[in-house]
Scaffold this active site. Sequence first.
Site, PDB file in Angstrom:
ATOM      1  N   GLY A   8       0.830  -1.209   0.000  1.00  0.00           N
ATOM      2  CA  GLY A   8       0.000   0.000   0.000  1.00  0.00           C
ATOM      3  C   GLY A   8       0.861   1.255   0.000  1.00  0.00           C
ATOM      4  O   GLY A   8       0.508   2.273   0.596  1.00  0.00           O
ATOM      5  N   LEU A  10       1.470   3.526  -2.068  1.00  0.00           N
ATOM      6  CA  LEU A  10       0.985   4.765  -2.706  1.00  0.00           C
ATOM      7  C   LEU A  10      -0.213   5.345  -1.964  1.00  0.00           C
ATOM      8  O   LEU A  10      -0.816   6.317  -2.397  1.00  0.00           O
ATOM      9  CB  LEU A  10       0.619   4.513  -4.174  1.00  0.00           C
ATOM     10  CG  LEU A  10       1.751   3.958  -5.041  1.00  0.00           C
ATOM     11  CD1 LEU A  10       1.274   3.769  -6.478  1.00  0.00           C
ATOM     12  CD2 LEU A  10       2.962   4.891  -5.011  1.00  0.00           C
ATOM     13  N   GLY A  11      -0.581   4.746  -0.845  1.00  0.00           N
ATOM     14  CA  GLY A  11      -1.728   5.225  -0.071  1.00  0.00           C
ATOM     15  C   GLY A  11      -1.367   6.448   0.758  1.00  0.00           C
ATOM     16  O   GLY A  11      -0.247   6.970   0.694  1.00  0.00           O
ATOM     17  N   GLN A  12      -2.319   6.895   1.576  1.00  0.00           N
ATOM     18  CA  GLN A  12      -2.143   8.134   2.336  1.00  0.00           C
ATOM     19  C   GLN A  12      -0.914   8.067   3.249  1.00  0.00           C
ATOM     20  O   GLN A  12      -0.113   8.992   3.295  1.00  0.00           O
ATOM     21  CB  GLN A  12      -3.393   8.427   3.176  1.00  0.00           C
ATOM     22  CG  GLN A  12      -3.362   9.809   3.826  1.00  0.00           C
ATOM     23  CD  GLN A  12      -4.231   9.918   5.075  1.00  0.00           C
ATOM     24  OE1 GLN A  12      -4.759   8.921   5.572  1.00  0.00           O
ATOM     25  NE2 GLN A  12      -4.377  11.118   5.578  1.00  0.00           N
ATOM     26  N   ASP A  34       2.599  -1.576  -4.527  1.00  0.00           N
ATOM     27  CA  ASP A  34       1.209  -1.129  -4.545  1.00  0.00           C
ATOM     28  C   ASP A  34       0.522  -1.820  -5.720  1.00  0.00           C
ATOM     29  O   ASP A  34       1.181  -2.351  -6.613  1.00  0.00           O
ATOM     30  CB  ASP A  34       1.112   0.399  -4.689  1.00  0.00           C
ATOM     31  CG  ASP A  34      -0.214   0.936  -4.153  1.00  0.00           C
ATOM     32  OD1 ASP A  34      -0.238   1.456  -3.022  1.00  0.00           O
ATOM     33  OD2 ASP A  34      -1.235   0.802  -4.849  1.00  0.00           O
ATOM     34  N   ILE A  35      -0.820  -1.763  -5.705  1.00  0.00           N
ATOM     35  CA  ILE A  35      -1.568  -2.431  -6.767  1.00  0.00           C
ATOM     36  C   ILE A  35      -1.490  -1.664  -8.083  1.00  0.00           C
ATOM     37  O   ILE A  35      -1.737  -2.204  -9.150  1.00  0.00           O
ATOM     38  CB  ILE A  35      -3.036  -2.664  -6.331  1.00  0.00           C
ATOM     39  CG1 ILE A  35      -3.718  -3.689  -7.237  1.00  0.00           C
ATOM     40  CG2 ILE A  35      -3.817  -1.353  -6.269  1.00  0.00           C
ATOM     41  CD1 ILE A  35      -4.927  -4.344  -6.627  1.00  0.00           C
ATOM     42  N   ARG A  36      -1.124  -0.362  -8.001  1.00  0.00           N
ATOM     43  CA  ARG A  36      -0.967   0.406  -9.238  1.00  0.00           C
ATOM     44  C   ARG A  36       0.467   0.892  -9.363  1.00  0.00           C
ATOM     45  O   ARG A  36       1.181   1.010  -8.360  1.00  0.00           O
ATOM     46  CB  ARG A  36      -1.962   1.565  -9.290  1.00  0.00           C
ATOM     47  CG  ARG A  36      -1.803   2.569  -8.199  1.00  0.00           C
ATOM     48  CD  ARG A  36      -3.075   3.399  -8.008  1.00  0.00           C
ATOM     49  NE  ARG A  36      -3.091   3.978  -6.690  1.00  0.00           N
ATOM     50  CZ  ARG A  36      -2.595   5.183  -6.390  1.00  0.00           C
ATOM     51  NH1 ARG A  36      -2.070   5.941  -7.324  1.00  0.00           N
ATOM     52  NH2 ARG A  36      -2.630   5.648  -5.147  1.00  0.00           N
ATOM     53  N   TYR A 137     -15.241  -2.039   8.557  1.00  0.00           N
ATOM     54  CA  TYR A 137     -13.858  -1.607   8.828  1.00  0.00           C
ATOM     55  C   TYR A 137     -13.472  -1.960  10.268  1.00  0.00           C
ATOM     56  O   TYR A 137     -12.398  -2.515  10.521  1.00  0.00           O
ATOM     57  CB  TYR A 137     -13.793  -0.101   8.606  1.00  0.00           C
ATOM     58  CG  TYR A 137     -12.442   0.553   8.782  1.00  0.00           C
ATOM     59  CD1 TYR A 137     -11.393   0.289   7.922  1.00  0.00           C
ATOM     60  CD2 TYR A 137     -12.246   1.508   9.787  1.00  0.00           C
ATOM     61  CE1 TYR A 137     -10.177   0.940   8.060  1.00  0.00           C
ATOM     62  CE2 TYR A 137     -11.037   2.164   9.925  1.00  0.00           C
ATOM     63  CZ  TYR A 137     -10.002   1.871   9.061  1.00  0.00           C
ATOM     64  OH  TYR A 137      -8.803   2.526   9.211  1.00  0.00           O
ATOM     65  N   LYS A 141     -10.661  -4.455  11.701  1.00  0.00           N
ATOM     66  CA  LYS A 141      -9.572  -3.981  12.562  1.00  0.00           C
ATOM     67  C   LYS A 141      -9.471  -4.817  13.843  1.00  0.00           C
ATOM     68  O   LYS A 141      -8.370  -5.162  14.276  1.00  0.00           O
ATOM     69  CB  LYS A 141      -9.745  -2.498  12.894  1.00  0.00           C
ATOM     70  CG  LYS A 141      -9.471  -1.570  11.708  1.00  0.00           C
ATOM     71  CD  LYS A 141      -8.056  -1.752  11.174  1.00  0.00           C
ATOM     72  CE  LYS A 141      -7.697  -0.802  10.050  1.00  0.00           C
ATOM     73  NZ  LYS A 141      -6.431  -1.158   9.377  1.00  0.00           N
TER      74      LYS A 141
END
Length: 308
Positions: A8, A10-12, A34-36, A137, A141
């Site tokens: 992840g 490229l995430g926040q 990342d997935i992209r 969510y 968690k």
Amino acid sequence: MKKIIVTGALGQIGSELVGKLRAIYGTDAVLATDIRAAQQDGPFEILDVTEGKRMHELAKDFGADTMIHMAALLSATAEKNPVFAWNLNMGGLMNALEVSRELNLQFFTPSSIGAFGPSTPKDNTPQDTLQRPTTMYGVNKVAGELLCDYYFTRFGVDTRGVRFPGLISYATPPGGGTTDYAVDIYYKAIEEGKYTSYIAEGTYMDMMYMPDALQAIVDLMEADGSKLVHRNAFNISAMSFEPSQIAAEIQKHIPSFTVEYDVDPVRQAIADSWPNAIDSSAAKAEWGFKAQYDLASMTVDMLEKLKK
Ligand code: AKB
């Protein structure tokens, strides 16, 4: 941490964390995934975290000794597509834990204030307390916190983690969270001089400025494991505020700034089920957690950086 694989990336959080880790441990010591695809200053590979075999191969070929698993859907997006959220959040986490077990990696993944629910004490929420969340969510968690504990006690994997509050950053916008209003408000204050909040006035939630969140990850991963009683899911928070308080802080710098309310019932219900303010004393006692930024200093920095 010497050779770190980040999912992840490229995430926040991931997009800023990779830069920080590369600054500390060296550019080639961090494999961002990342997935992209994206242009990166260091090693990067495409990875769908639901593909455990590829995750294993990438970590092994890189010679990783640490896994930082960030890939996940946030609360509001997960509520729109709960089955996909379960598959991604839990499938990805299981794969990441299994790869860490197989390759003997130190492991970090974030939990969230979303792991609490309406029956949790709302103020000064203890580290160990009732957790009956009412969102997908939150279910993910809580299950994730338990899985991380399980991999430590059952297999000896050095799992570590925190419960993040809403994170605020000028670098990468969040996507699909309930606390995102506290980021959007700064952008809109600068771009339009006004903001319409989807969260109602009077709704308190825990928050933290991104530099403190990144430092917390590094500090917990570097902490002496023998001193950790909890290991996973440490409550950490830097501040708690509600929309009119952040608006008032922005007005100190942009006096003409105004806020209106157009409450989104889905995200409001999620926010109402979360604590007002959590107690971070276990993190402070066990590994020295400390936040540098409060609402006032974060607002100065956010507005200065965003104006640039
Ligand atoms: C969200 O709002 O979903 C996240 C979180 C608090 O976990 N920012």
